[in-house]
Design an enzyme around this catalytic site. Sequence first.
Site, PDB file in Angstrom:
ATOM      1  N   THR A 210      32.504  40.391  47.274  1.00 11.47           N
ATOM      2  CA  THR A 210      32.753  39.690  48.529  1.00 11.47           C
ATOM      3  C   THR A 210      33.739  40.434  49.426  1.00 11.47           C
ATOM      4  O   THR A 210      34.645  41.120  48.924  1.00 11.47           O
ATOM      5  CB  THR A 210      33.310  38.276  48.212  1.00 11.47           C
ATOM      6  OG1 THR A 210      33.798  37.685  49.412  1.00 11.47           O
ATOM      7  CG2 THR A 210      34.464  38.320  47.218  1.00 11.47           C
ATOM      8  N   ASP A 211      33.593  40.236  50.722  1.00 17.63           N
ATOM      9  CA  ASP A 211      34.557  40.810  51.677  1.00 17.63           C
ATOM     10  C   ASP A 211      35.954  40.215  51.511  1.00 17.63           C
ATOM     11  O   ASP A 211      36.933  40.745  52.019  1.00 17.63           O
ATOM     12  CB  ASP A 211      34.065  40.642  53.126  1.00 17.63           C
ATOM     13  CG  ASP A 211      33.854  39.197  53.569  1.00 17.63           C
ATOM     14  OD1 ASP A 211      34.092  38.274  52.763  1.00 17.63           O
ATOM     15  OD2 ASP A 211      33.457  38.988  54.731  1.00 17.63           O
ATOM     16  N   GLU A 212      36.041  39.077  50.788  1.00 14.76           N
ATOM     17  CA  GLU A 212      37.352  38.420  50.652  1.00 14.76           C
ATOM     18  C   GLU A 212      38.333  39.251  49.841  1.00 14.76           C
ATOM     19  O   GLU A 212      39.545  39.015  49.908  1.00 14.76           O
ATOM     20  CB  GLU A 212      37.189  37.028  50.035  1.00 14.76           C
ATOM     21  CG  GLU A 212      36.343  36.137  50.903  1.00 14.76           C
ATOM     22  CD  GLU A 212      36.591  34.653  50.734  1.00 14.76           C
ATOM     23  OE1 GLU A 212      37.570  34.271  50.076  1.00 14.76           O
ATOM     24  OE2 GLU A 212      35.795  33.867  51.277  1.00 14.76           O
TER      25      GLU A 212
ATOM     26  N   TYR B 250      40.358  32.580  44.238  1.00  8.31           N
ATOM     27  CA  TYR B 250      38.953  33.051  44.228  1.00  8.31           C
ATOM     28  C   TYR B 250      38.889  34.546  44.481  1.00  8.31           C
ATOM     29  O   TYR B 250      38.303  35.304  43.709  1.00  8.31           O
ATOM     30  CB  TYR B 250      38.115  32.295  45.273  1.00  8.31           C
ATOM     31  CG  TYR B 250      36.795  32.980  45.577  1.00  8.31           C
ATOM     32  CD1 TYR B 250      35.785  33.052  44.621  1.00  8.31           C
ATOM     33  CD2 TYR B 250      36.560  33.572  46.824  1.00  8.31           C
ATOM     34  CE1 TYR B 250      34.578  33.707  44.887  1.00  8.31           C
ATOM     35  CE2 TYR B 250      35.361  34.228  47.104  1.00  8.31           C
ATOM     36  CZ  TYR B 250      34.379  34.286  46.132  1.00  8.31           C
ATOM     37  OH  TYR B 250      33.193  34.938  46.403  1.00  8.31           O
TER      38      TYR B 250
ATOM     39  N   LYS C 231      37.657  37.603  42.009  1.00  6.75           N
ATOM     40  CA  LYS C 231      36.547  38.520  42.341  1.00  6.75           C
ATOM     41  C   LYS C 231      37.041  39.967  42.321  1.00  6.75           C
ATOM     42  O   LYS C 231      36.345  40.869  41.851  1.00  6.75           O
ATOM     43  CB  LYS C 231      35.951  38.185  43.711  1.00  6.75           C
ATOM     44  CG  LYS C 231      35.148  36.897  43.754  1.00  6.75           C
ATOM     45  CD  LYS C 231      33.896  36.914  42.876  1.00  6.75           C
ATOM     46  CE  LYS C 231      32.828  37.878  43.350  1.00  6.75           C
ATOM     47  NZ  LYS C 231      31.616  37.815  42.499  1.00  6.75           N
TER      48      LYS C 231
HETATM   49  P1  NAD Z   1      26.869  29.732  43.989  1.00  2.00           P
HETATM   50  O1  NAD Z   1      28.136  29.018  43.707  1.00  2.00           O
HETATM   51  O2  NAD Z   1      25.850  29.116  44.873  1.00  2.00           O
HETATM   52  O3  NAD Z   1      26.130  30.094  42.613  1.00  2.00           O
HETATM   53  C1  NAD Z   1      26.803  30.586  41.494  1.00  2.00           C
HETATM   54  C2  NAD Z   1      25.831  30.534  40.337  1.00  2.00           C
HETATM   55  O4  NAD Z   1      26.498  31.078  39.173  1.00  2.00           O
HETATM   56  C3  NAD Z   1      25.399  29.120  39.956  1.00  2.00           C
HETATM   57  O5  NAD Z   1      24.016  29.085  39.703  1.00  2.00           O
HETATM   58  C4  NAD Z   1      26.191  28.819  38.688  1.00  2.00           C
HETATM   59  O6  NAD Z   1      25.536  27.905  37.838  1.00  2.00           O
HETATM   60  C5  NAD Z   1      26.295  30.202  38.077  1.00  2.00           C
HETATM   61  N1  NAD Z   1      27.445  30.341  37.175  1.00  2.00           N
HETATM   62  C6  NAD Z   1      28.735  29.975  37.414  1.00  2.00           C
HETATM   63  N2  NAD Z   1      29.499  30.251  36.340  1.00  2.00           N
HETATM   64  C7  NAD Z   1      28.682  30.823  35.424  1.00  2.00           C
HETATM   65  C8  NAD Z   1      28.881  31.335  34.107  1.00  2.00           C
HETATM   66  N3  NAD Z   1      30.093  31.302  33.530  1.00  2.00           N
HETATM   67  N4  NAD Z   1      27.829  31.858  33.448  1.00  2.00           N
HETATM   68  C9  NAD Z   1      26.592  31.882  34.024  1.00  2.00           C
HETATM   69  N5  NAD Z   1      26.336  31.383  35.249  1.00  2.00           N
HETATM   70  C10 NAD Z   1      27.371  30.875  35.942  1.00  2.00           C
HETATM   71  O7  NAD Z   1      27.305  31.151  44.532  1.00  2.00           O
HETATM   72  P2  NAD Z   1      26.694  32.072  45.691  1.00  2.00           P
HETATM   73  O8  NAD Z   1      27.239  31.628  46.980  1.00  2.00           O
HETATM   74  O9  NAD Z   1      25.235  32.186  45.479  1.00  2.00           O
HETATM   75  O10 NAD Z   1      27.407  33.460  45.327  1.00  2.00           O
HETATM   76  C11 NAD Z   1      26.786  34.365  44.412  1.00  2.00           C
HETATM   77  C12 NAD Z   1      27.663  35.599  44.274  1.00  2.00           C
HETATM   78  O11 NAD Z   1      27.813  36.217  45.540  1.00  2.00           O
HETATM   79  C13 NAD Z   1      29.076  35.303  43.776  1.00  2.00           C
HETATM   80  O12 NAD Z   1      29.458  36.323  42.924  1.00  2.00           O
HETATM   81  C14 NAD Z   1      29.911  35.318  45.051  1.00  2.00           C
HETATM   82  O13 NAD Z   1      31.251  35.696  44.767  1.00  2.00           O
HETATM   83  C15 NAD Z   1      29.196  36.361  45.852  1.00  2.00           C
HETATM   84  N6  NAD Z   1      29.286  36.218  47.316  1.00  2.00           N
HETATM   85  C16 NAD Z   1      29.020  35.030  47.932  1.00  2.00           C
HETATM   86  C17 NAD Z   1      29.034  34.962  49.319  1.00  2.00           C
HETATM   87  C18 NAD Z   1      28.713  33.669  50.058  1.00  2.00           C
HETATM   88  O14 NAD Z   1      28.893  33.631  51.282  1.00  2.00           O
HETATM   89  N7  NAD Z   1      28.223  32.643  49.411  1.00  2.00           N
HETATM   90  C19 NAD Z   1      29.357  36.089  50.076  1.00  2.00           C
HETATM   91  C20 NAD Z   1      29.641  37.292  49.410  1.00  2.00           C
HETATM   92  C21 NAD Z   1      29.584  37.342  48.036  1.00  2.00           C
HETATM   93  O1  DAU Z   2      33.365  35.873  52.928  1.00  2.00           O
HETATM   94  C1  DAU Z   2      32.524  35.699  51.809  1.00  2.00           C
HETATM   95  C2  DAU Z   2      32.874  34.394  51.154  1.00  2.00           C
HETATM   96  O2  DAU Z   2      32.385  33.382  52.026  1.00  2.00           O
HETATM   97  C3  DAU Z   2      32.284  34.230  49.760  1.00  2.00           C
HETATM   98  O3  DAU Z   2      32.831  35.207  48.907  1.00  2.00           O
HETATM   99  C4  DAU Z   2      32.576  32.833  49.220  1.00  2.00           C
HETATM  100  O4  DAU Z   2      31.956  32.643  47.965  1.00  2.00           O
HETATM  101  C5  DAU Z   2      32.020  31.820  50.214  1.00  2.00           C
HETATM  102  O5  DAU Z   2      32.318  30.519  49.788  1.00  2.00           O
HETATM  103  C6  DAU Z   2      32.603  32.071  51.595  1.00  2.00           C
HETATM  104  O6  DAU Z   2      34.022  31.765  51.645  1.00  2.00           O
HETATM  105  P1  DAU Z   2      34.668  30.987  52.888  1.00  2.00           P
HETATM  106  O7  DAU Z   2      35.914  30.362  52.441  1.00  2.00           O
HETATM  107  O8  DAU Z   2      34.680  31.853  54.092  1.00  2.00           O
HETATM  108  O9  DAU Z   2      33.485  29.899  53.103  1.00  2.00           O
HETATM  109  P2  DAU Z   2      33.507  28.331  53.394  1.00  2.00           P
HETATM  110  O10 DAU Z   2      32.093  27.970  53.702  1.00  2.00           O
HETATM  111  O11 DAU Z   2      34.230  27.553  52.370  1.00  2.00           O
HETATM  112  O12 DAU Z   2      34.345  28.266  54.750  1.00  2.00           O
HETATM  113  C7  DAU Z   2      33.941  29.004  55.904  1.00  2.00           C
HETATM  114  C8  DAU Z   2      34.961  28.775  57.004  1.00  2.00           C
HETATM  115  O13 DAU Z   2      34.903  27.402  57.417  1.00  2.00           O
HETATM  116  C9  DAU Z   2      36.396  28.997  56.553  1.00  2.00           C
HETATM  117  O14 DAU Z   2      37.136  29.530  57.633  1.00  2.00           O
HETATM  118  C10 DAU Z   2      36.901  27.598  56.212  1.00  2.00           C
HETATM  119  C11 DAU Z   2      36.159  26.729  57.194  1.00  2.00           C
HETATM  120  N1  DAU Z   2      35.849  25.344  56.745  1.00  2.00           N
HETATM  121  C12 DAU Z   2      35.288  25.189  55.522  1.00  2.00           C
HETATM  122  C13 DAU Z   2      34.935  23.927  55.060  1.00  2.00           C
HETATM  123  C14 DAU Z   2      34.321  23.735  53.701  1.00  2.00           C
HETATM  124  C15 DAU Z   2      36.070  24.272  57.580  1.00  2.00           C
HETATM  125  O15 DAU Z   2      36.578  24.428  58.704  1.00  2.00           O
HETATM  126  N2  DAU Z   2      35.732  23.024  57.147  1.00  2.00           N
HETATM  127  C16 DAU Z   2      35.184  22.810  55.915  1.00  2.00           C
HETATM  128  O16 DAU Z   2      34.911  21.620  55.564  1.00  2.00           O
END
Ligand code: NAD
Ligand code: DAU
Length: 343
Positions: free
Chosen positions: A126-128, A150, A154
């Site tokens: 992740t970019d985080e 988080y 990561k």
């Molecule tokens: P998500 O939370 O939707 O899904 C996570 C999945 O992992 C789920 O199916 C869960 O059951 C499984 N899981 C959790 N713990 C586990 C374990 N111990 N063993 C096996 N399976 C397990 O997540 P997502 O948003 O699809 O993110 C997927 C990946 O991409 C993550 O690694 C996240 O850090 C990364 N990522 C997410 C975003 C985003 O915006 N959502 C952006 C950049 C990177």
């Molecule tokens: O940048 C990549 C990341 O993006 C991933 O690695 C994470 O897994 C994914 O959850 C996401 O993280 P963020 O914290 O950016 O996503 P989230 O959807 O939780 O929040 C997006 C933005 O919106 C953030 O600035 C917080 C804000 N927010 C979030 C929620 C849940 C609100 O203002 N209100 C809300 O209720």
Amino acid sequence: MRNLLVAGGAGFIGSNFVHHILNTYPDYRVVVYDKLTYAGNLDNLRDYANDPRYAFEQGDICDAARVREVLQKHDIDTIVNFAAETHVDRSLTDPGSFIMTDVYGTHVLLEATKELGLERYHQVSTDEVYGEVLEGRTCEMAPIQTRSPYSASKAGGDLMVMAYFTSFQLPVTITRGSNNIGPYQYPEKVVPLWVTNALDDKPLPIYGDGLQMRDYQYVLDHCEGIDLVLHKGVPGEVYNLGTGTETRNIDVAHFILDLLGKPKSLIQYITDRPGHDRRYALSVEKVRALGWTSRHTSYQALENTVRWYVDNEWWWRKIKSGDLYREYYKQHYSGREVDAPKR
Ligand code: NAD
Ligand code: DAU
């Protein structure tokens, strides 16, 4: 590469990646290995339930014996790891589960890759991990400056991946993606939360002043980028994936409400997330040179996403009406309302 283990493949991005791979490579087999936490959902994969190229195995990436058993049973040559605890807000109340899965679980998969001599390991990150970026954009060489449990977890996973490259020459790659949006995203993340609340005429909670910025990319674009890095990326390298543009949260909320024809009065400001990162911004030059660029702008991605949630109530209503979700929502949001900030 023929037999892929997609760890975390029942989650949001992982399940979209499974769709992408099975639609793109007719001769690949995909095994989804997933613990099925609250975020894992087999509805995301129901299109492939009867496809002979797909199999599902329930399991934890922290369980070394089960990981090996599944890898050997399916003659896996490649691991793509999406499995993680992913919600920043939850990492503030339960950091331990993040450390277990995102750091220790990654190590278990790396050990298995080493012992079984697999062809490739890809880590979805992740970019985080770069921390908040108040100005400019971060390239892959930028320092790791994590701020939430988080992102720290990561980053720990990423550092283990690089350690296995340096120490054992494991053929690894890492991608660091920006915020994904699109089908099958669990509605605790901001975009599906706001879209589904707006559809029900419920408030859209906005943290702080709503001026934080994120690079919202379409999930299938991200999956194409991971695919390219998996096949063409150089082992030991990190690649950023995003649109390379940022949007303010408040503008996202306005755009969703306008698309759905709902009033701005649904916006409800609430107390900020502790340690809230103000802005993320990626440089995506390195992956562009490899041949990938996102197909959708953030606003096109938002439009597709809103349409999907409008058309797929069967998917999200089940989740939002469940006790688990309702309890989370109450605990996380009740009593946090504040007045709109003065601009
Ligand atoms: P998500 O939370 O939707 O899904 C996570 C999945 O992992 C789920 O199916 C869960 O059951 C499984 N899981 C959790 N713990 C586990 C374990 N111990 N063993 C096996 N399976 C397990 O997540 P997502 O948003 O699809 O993110 C997927 C990946 O991409 C993550 O690694 C996240 O850090 C990364 N990522 C997410 C975003 C985003 O915006 N959502 C952006 C950049 C990177
Ligand atoms: O940048 C990549 C990341 O993006 C991933 O690695 C994470 O897994 C994914 O959850 C996401 O993280 P963020 O914290 O950016 O996503 P989230 O959807 O939780 O929040 C997006 C933005 O919106 C953030 O600035 C917080 C804000 N927010 C979030 C929620 C849940 C609100 O203002 N209100 C809300 O209720």
